[in-house]
Scaffold this motif. Structure first.
Motif, PDB file in Angstrom:
ATOM      1  N   MET A   1     -30.168  19.474 -18.274  1.00  0.00           N
ATOM      2  CA  MET A   1     -30.651  18.143 -17.912  1.00  0.00           C
ATOM      3  C   MET A   1     -29.457  17.231 -17.624  1.00  0.00           C
ATOM      4  O   MET A   1     -28.440  17.299 -18.304  1.00  0.00           O
ATOM      5  N   ILE A   2     -29.606  16.392 -16.619  1.00  0.00           N
ATOM      6  CA  ILE A   2     -28.504  15.530 -16.164  1.00  0.00           C
ATOM      7  C   ILE A   2     -28.654  14.131 -16.743  1.00  0.00           C
ATOM      8  O   ILE A   2     -29.721  13.523 -16.676  1.00  0.00           O
ATOM      9  N   GLY A   3     -27.562  13.617 -17.306  1.00  0.00           N
ATOM     10  CA  GLY A   3     -27.522  12.240 -17.780  1.00  0.00           C
ATOM     11  C   GLY A   3     -26.721  11.384 -16.819  1.00  0.00           C
ATOM     12  O   GLY A   3     -25.625  11.756 -16.404  1.00  0.00           O
ATOM     13  N   ILE A   4     -27.275  10.240 -16.430  1.00  0.00           N
ATOM     14  CA  ILE A   4     -26.607   9.314 -15.505  1.00  0.00           C
ATOM     15  C   ILE A   4     -26.070   8.140 -16.311  1.00  0.00           C
ATOM     16  O   ILE A   4     -26.832   7.450 -17.006  1.00  0.00           O
ATOM     17  N   LEU A  22     -35.173  17.475  -5.763  1.00  0.00           N
ATOM     18  CA  LEU A  22     -34.675  18.802  -6.130  1.00  0.00           C
ATOM     19  C   LEU A  22     -35.294  19.332  -7.433  1.00  0.00           C
ATOM     20  O   LEU A  22     -34.922  20.403  -7.895  1.00  0.00           O
ATOM     21  N   ASN A  23     -36.227  18.540  -7.995  1.00  0.00           N
ATOM     22  CA  ASN A  23     -36.849  18.911  -9.278  1.00  0.00           C
ATOM     23  C   ASN A  23     -35.822  19.114 -10.389  1.00  0.00           C
ATOM     24  O   ASN A  23     -35.958  20.015 -11.225  1.00  0.00           O
ATOM     25  N   LEU A  24     -34.777  18.283 -10.367  1.00  0.00           N
ATOM     26  CA  LEU A  24     -33.760  18.323 -11.419  1.00  0.00           C
ATOM     27  C   LEU A  24     -34.052  17.218 -12.436  1.00  0.00           C
ATOM     28  O   LEU A  24     -34.184  16.047 -12.063  1.00  0.00           O
ATOM     29  N   SER A  25     -34.184  17.580 -13.691  1.00  0.00           N
ATOM     30  CA  SER A  25     -34.498  16.610 -14.740  1.00  0.00           C
ATOM     31  C   SER A  25     -33.285  15.727 -15.016  1.00  0.00           C
ATOM     32  O   SER A  25     -32.151  16.199 -15.023  1.00  0.00           O
ATOM     33  N   TYR A  26     -33.547  14.449 -15.273  1.00  0.00           N
ATOM     34  CA  TYR A  26     -32.452  13.515 -15.543  1.00  0.00           C
ATOM     35  C   TYR A  26     -32.938  12.408 -16.471  1.00  0.00           C
ATOM     36  O   TYR A  26     -34.143  12.213 -16.685  1.00  0.00           O
ATOM     37  N   THR A  31     -25.996   4.499 -24.308  1.00  0.00           N
ATOM     38  CA  THR A  31     -25.236   4.425 -25.556  1.00  0.00           C
ATOM     39  C   THR A  31     -24.484   5.736 -25.765  1.00  0.00           C
ATOM     40  O   THR A  31     -24.782   6.753 -25.123  1.00  0.00           O
ATOM     41  N   GLU A  32     -23.542   5.720 -26.687  1.00  0.00           N
ATOM     42  CA  GLU A  32     -22.725   6.913 -26.959  1.00  0.00           C
ATOM     43  C   GLU A  32     -23.585   8.097 -27.397  1.00  0.00           C
ATOM     44  O   GLU A  32     -23.346   9.235 -26.987  1.00  0.00           O
ATOM     45  N   THR A  33     -24.594   7.851 -28.215  1.00  0.00           N
ATOM     46  CA  THR A  33     -25.424   8.956 -28.706  1.00  0.00           C
ATOM     47  C   THR A  33     -26.271   9.578 -27.597  1.00  0.00           C
ATOM     48  O   THR A  33     -26.670  10.739 -27.705  1.00  0.00           O
ATOM     49  N   ASP A  34     -26.522   8.829 -26.517  1.00  0.00           N
ATOM     50  CA  ASP A  34     -27.309   9.373 -25.397  1.00  0.00           C
ATOM     51  C   ASP A  34     -26.629  10.585 -24.756  1.00  0.00           C
ATOM     52  O   ASP A  34     -27.306  11.448 -24.186  1.00  0.00           O
ATOM     53  N   PHE A  35     -25.313  10.661 -24.824  1.00  0.00           N
ATOM     54  CA  PHE A  35     -24.594  11.784 -24.207  1.00  0.00           C
ATOM     55  C   PHE A  35     -25.055  13.128 -24.779  1.00  0.00           C
ATOM     56  O   PHE A  35     -25.054  14.136 -24.087  1.00  0.00           O
ATOM     57  N   ASP A  36     -25.458  13.124 -26.053  1.00  0.00           N
ATOM     58  CA  ASP A  36     -25.853  14.369 -26.714  1.00  0.00           C
ATOM     59  C   ASP A  36     -27.159  14.933 -26.160  1.00  0.00           C
ATOM     60  O   ASP A  36     -27.475  16.103 -26.398  1.00  0.00           O
ATOM     61  N   LEU A  37     -27.905  14.131 -25.411  1.00  0.00           N
ATOM     62  CA  LEU A  37     -29.206  14.568 -24.893  1.00  0.00           C
ATOM     63  C   LEU A  37     -29.083  15.393 -23.611  1.00  0.00           C
ATOM     64  O   LEU A  37     -30.061  15.982 -23.166  1.00  0.00           O
ATOM     65  N   TYR A  38     -27.887  15.412 -23.019  1.00  0.00           N
ATOM     66  CA  TYR A  38     -27.724  16.003 -21.686  1.00  0.00           C
ATOM     67  C   TYR A  38     -26.600  17.027 -21.662  1.00  0.00           C
ATOM     68  O   TYR A  38     -25.632  16.913 -22.407  1.00  0.00           O
ATOM     69  N   ASP A  39     -26.735  18.014 -20.756  1.00  0.00           N
ATOM     70  CA  ASP A  39     -25.668  19.016 -20.637  1.00  0.00           C
ATOM     71  C   ASP A  39     -24.826  18.846 -19.380  1.00  0.00           C
ATOM     72  O   ASP A  39     -23.840  19.562 -19.176  1.00  0.00           O
ATOM     73  N   ARG A  40     -25.200  17.904 -18.515  1.00  0.00           N
ATOM     74  CA  ARG A  40     -24.420  17.538 -17.330  1.00  0.00           C
ATOM     75  C   ARG A  40     -24.419  16.013 -17.241  1.00  0.00           C
ATOM     76  O   ARG A  40     -25.438  15.383 -17.533  1.00  0.00           O
ATOM     77  N   ILE A  41     -23.303  15.437 -16.810  1.00  0.00           N
ATOM     78  CA  ILE A  41     -23.172  13.976 -16.762  1.00  0.00           C
ATOM     79  C   ILE A  41     -22.764  13.553 -15.359  1.00  0.00           C
ATOM     80  O   ILE A  41     -21.835  14.137 -14.774  1.00  0.00           O
ATOM     81  N   ILE A  42     -23.428  12.525 -14.802  1.00  0.00           N
ATOM     82  CA  ILE A  42     -23.023  11.938 -13.522  1.00  0.00           C
ATOM     83  C   ILE A  42     -22.612  10.481 -13.747  1.00  0.00           C
ATOM     84  O   ILE A  42     -23.328   9.721 -14.415  1.00  0.00           O
TER      85      ILE A  42
END
Length: 196
Positions: A1-4, A22-26, A31-42
């Motif tokens: 899942m991608i975090g923006i 593209l049916n890519l989840s995002y 916040t800093e803790t939000d980074f832990d929810l995603y495995d890719r970052i944009i």
């Protein structure tokens, strides 16, 4: 899942629309803790690099971004934020990739900003460009560019001078063009990033 990274300096709508096609989840990182929810970052970005960097500092997320080990993609100004320094606003950036962001000189380039479709020439080793033909066209809008550097440039473009269309260092990737506005080639790049 991608975090923006949502820091108020990105063109979020066109990016999220492309990810939805593209049916890519995002989701959004606030916040800093939000980074832990995603495995890719944009890290998106439009406008002024110095202002964007200040907005990013104001979020308190800078040290967390610099410590990330998961794949990170900076788009347009988001790519410039990964560099050491930008002439736009005479500002220090994130200092992740040791190159500089410089202004196009109007006497060398046809017109500033560099706006519209242009060809890029990727490094075969960069996974972002898997299944993308050399000399494919991507969509650019920028007045500042990242200097060509044989160590960190993963694709180059010519606009009066040769400059970095894409850069990479370890898990950090950046593209100067807008993949979300670059048709099939741009969609392929976003898919490649999602599957790194």
């Amino acid at each position: 899942m991608i975090g923006i990274v949502n820091y108020g300096a990105g063109n979020i709508f066109s990016l999220t629309a492309a990810l939805e096609r593209l049916n890519l989840s995002y989701g959004m990182i606030n916040t800093e803790t939000d980074f832990d929810l995603y495995d890719r970052i944009i890290i998106p970005g439009v406008g002024h690099a110095g202002t964007a960097m200040q907005k990013l500092r104001d979020t308190g997320l800078v040290s967390k971004i610099k410590s990330l080990t998961k794949p990170v993609l900076g788009i347009c100004v988001g790519m410039q934020l990964l560099t050491n320094y930008s002439e736009e606003g005479n500002s220090l950036m994130l200092e992740i990739i040791p190159v500089q962001t410089l202004r196009f000189e109007e006497e060398i380039c046809k017109k500033v900003p560099h706006m519209g479709w242009n060809q890029i020439y990727p490094n075969k080793d960069c996974p972002l460009f898997k299944n993308i033909l050399p000399a494919s066209y991507f969509y650019f809008v920028h007045s500042y560019f990242i200097e060509f550097n044989s160590k960190f440039t993963s694709a180059y473009c010519n606009y009066g001078i040769k400059f970095s269309a894409s850069i990479q260092k370890n898990n950090f990737y950046g593209v100067q063009f807008h993949p979300e506005k670059s048709g099939e080639a741009g969609e392929m790049l976003l898919k490649n990033f999602a599957h790194l």
